[in-house]
Write a protein that holds these residues in place. Structure first.
Motif, PDB file in Angstrom:
ATOM      1  N   GLY A  58      60.274  26.020 -39.299  1.00 22.90           N
ATOM      2  CA  GLY A  58      59.979  24.592 -39.221  1.00 22.90           C
ATOM      3  C   GLY A  58      60.770  23.927 -38.101  1.00 22.90           C
ATOM      4  N   PRO A  74      55.821  20.691 -39.158  1.00 24.16           N
ATOM      5  CA  PRO A  74      56.161  21.573 -40.283  1.00 24.16           C
ATOM      6  C   PRO A  74      57.646  21.558 -40.671  1.00 24.16           C
ATOM      7  CG  PRO A  74      55.879  22.863 -38.297  1.00 24.16           C
ATOM      8  CD  PRO A  74      55.517  21.444 -37.943  1.00 24.16           C
ATOM      9  N   ALA A 131      55.211  19.574 -44.620  1.00 20.41           N
ATOM     10  CA  ALA A 131      55.096  18.943 -43.308  1.00 20.41           C
ATOM     11  C   ALA A 131      55.192  17.434 -43.470  1.00 20.41           C
ATOM     12  CB  ALA A 131      53.779  19.327 -42.637  1.00 20.41           C
TER      13      ALA A 131
END
Length: 191
Positions: A58, A74, A131
């Motif tokens: 992420g 993300p 997200a």
């Protein structure tokens, strides 16, 4: 494993076309991180989500980039757990419609509904954020039981979970990510 094909496509595209963005990804989760997340949530993660987090760490909140069509950046597992705890607390204390009355009973009733059911403004313990948008809305994986277990749904920062699932699972979402990157991404976002 369809999720791997889709994330490999997305990862390869980022390495080739947006290396500066690709370099901003955090290290992927370990198996121990995933196990700790499952313990914190109190439920197993869908295999495609667990596997994606062990491949993709992420982005930091400060490194927002709309990689998940069309507006979402993300999370890795650590940030997802932080956001989950914060959102559960805030939504429970502040955002629940005052007409609900007994929030515990309301939550229990909503937890018993099948995955993908609309819920409104309460963030359930079986919602896993994956997200965030620039406006502070989330995508989450719904871990409630039912045919859509593991579906990906939007959670608007004002309205809550009041829209149908966007994808049936994380693997399908990652296919959307790969298509987005290979198609309209550069037209929409400039590093």
């Amino acid at each position: 494993m369809i999720w791997r094909v889709n994330w490999t496509r997305a990862d390869a595209w980022l390495r080739s076309h947006a290396p500066e963005l690709h370099a901003k990804f955090l290290p992927p989760a370990t198996a121990a991180d995933v196990a700790a997340a499952e313990e914190a949530i109190g439920a197993p993660l869908p295999a495609d989500l667990a596997a994606w987090w062990t491949a993709c760490g992420g982005l930091e909140e400060a490194d927002y980039a709309p990689l998940v069509p069309e507006f979402y950046s993300p999370f890795g597992v650590g940030r997802a757990l932080e956001v989950r705890e914060m959102t559960m607390r805030i939504r429970r204390e502040v955002a629940v419609d005052p007409r609900v009355g007994d929030v515990d009973s309301y939550e229990a009733r909503k937890l018993g509904e099948p995955a993908g059911s609309l819920i409104g403004d309460l963030w359930l313990p079986l919602f896993v954020p994956i997200a965030v948008s620039a406006s502070g809305s989330y995508l989450f994986v719904d871990l409630r039981e039912g045919p859509l277990h593991g579906c990906v749904m939007p959670f608007d920062n004002v309205e809550g979970a009041d829209e149908e699932p966007l994808w049936e699972n994380v693997a399908a979402m990652l296919a959307g990510v790969a298509e987005w990157l290979e198609g309209d991404f550069l037209a929409e976002w400039r590093p």
